[in-house]
Scaffold this active site. Structure first.
Site, PDB file in Angstrom:
ATOM      1  N   SER A 190      52.961  80.267   9.891  1.00  0.00           N
ATOM      2  CA  SER A 190      54.044  79.374  10.073  1.00  0.00           C
ATOM      3  C   SER A 190      54.972  79.592  10.929  1.00  0.00           C
ATOM      4  CB  SER A 190      54.650  78.685   8.731  1.00  0.00           C
ATOM      5  OG  SER A 190      55.785  78.032   9.056  1.00  0.00           O
TER       6      SER A 190
ATOM      7  N   TYR B 282      58.426  80.493   0.546  1.00  0.00           N
ATOM      8  CA  TYR B 282      57.440  80.006   1.422  1.00  0.00           C
ATOM      9  C   TYR B 282      57.696  81.015   2.883  1.00  0.00           C
ATOM     10  CZ  TYR B 282      55.080  77.099   4.987  1.00  0.00           C
ATOM     11  OH  TYR B 282      54.333  76.634   6.131  1.00  0.00           O
TER      12      TYR B 282
END
Length: 279
Positions: A158, A171
């Site tokens: 990401s 995350y």
């Protein structure tokens, strides 16, 4: 240019919907057969993000078959190495080999600052988004090596694997860890002509992003924000005038890294981010 992965077999996790389904379809369009895995149930207690279902995975199967490609699909949890290994072993036996691995499965949960993140949310996040990536590759590598043809491994990270955002620290930690896995696997597997790269999407138009919880995270000033409300803020993350990209945009990057066009590309964190990393 048709047939860019003709005759190859790709193992894809998180394939029931979203980016994973898109990757399966895109690679099948270009000639690959697919081994597809998804957990098809909720992990943890986050009800803002609807869980994938067996019906979702069945739809992926039909889409791939509709492209006249073979597919072996199974429900499995990427946190369970034995389950993954059984699926990969069975898929390779049925399809005749393995060439491409796309470790795509991932979850979102929480929304607290790191000091207030629950241990349950932390453990689920690290278990799926980091350990699950390692176990996916670990289960697949013996087949890539024994095939003797090299291969391509693509790990989904990401933009959060390259920089930090608040309220998503667990995350961020997992996705940064994926970069470490990618670089280490690239160094260790290069001798076998196995390339390892990561893709780093910004916001993507999938259920993992397009849900009530994310909209409220972006627009806490509104009682019931919708996509248009979120887009105003999301666009500020990017250089290009968009709030998010489509799953196929990420799939095109995956296709390139899986194909022989990228035969000397390894150890690369490839962004598909509308310029997010420039901000």
């Amino acid at each position: 240019m048709a047939g860019r992965v003709e005759g190859k077999v790709a193992f894809i996790t998180g394939a029931a919907r979203g980016q994973g389904r898109s990757h399966a379809v895109r690679l099948a369009e270009e000639g690959a057969d697919i081994i597809a895995v998804d957990v098809c149930r909720r992990i943890g207690t986050n009800e803002d993000i609807p869980a994938s279902s067996p019906e979702d995975l069945a739809e992926t199967v039909e889409l791939v078959k509709g492209l006249n490609r073979r597919i072996v699909a199974a429900e499995a949890d990427v946190r369970d190495y034995d389950e993954l290994k059984a699926v990969v072993d069975n898929g390779v036996e049925q399809l005749g080999g393995l060439d491409v691995v796309v470790a795509n499965a991932g979850i979102g949960n929480g929304g607290a600052t790191l000091d207030k993140t629950s241990e349950a949310d932390w453990d689920d996040m690290i278990g799926v988004n980091l350990s699950g990536v390692w176990k996916t590759v670990k289960a697949a590598v013996p087949h890539l090596i024994s095939g003797g043809k090299g291969g391509s491994i693509i790990l989904t990270s990401s933009v959060g694997g390259l920089k930090a955002y608040p309220h998503t620290g667990h995350y961020i930690a997992a996705k940064h860890g994926v970069v470490g896995l990618m670089r280490t696997f690239a160094v260790e597997l290069g001798q076998h002509s196995i390339r390892v790269n990561s893709v780093h999407p910004t916001n993507v138009n999938t259920p993992l992003f397009m849900n009530e919880g994310t909209m409220k995270l972006f627009r806490p000033d509104l009682e019931n924000p919708g996509p248009d409300d979120m887009a105003v803020v999301a666009q500020m993350m990017h250089v290009l005038p968009v709030g998010w990209v489509e799953p196929r945009d990420i799939s095109n990057a995956v296709l390139f890294l899986a194909s022989d066009e990228a035969r000397y590309v390894t150890g690369l964190p490839m962004t598909v981010d509308a310029g997010s990393m420039l901000k």
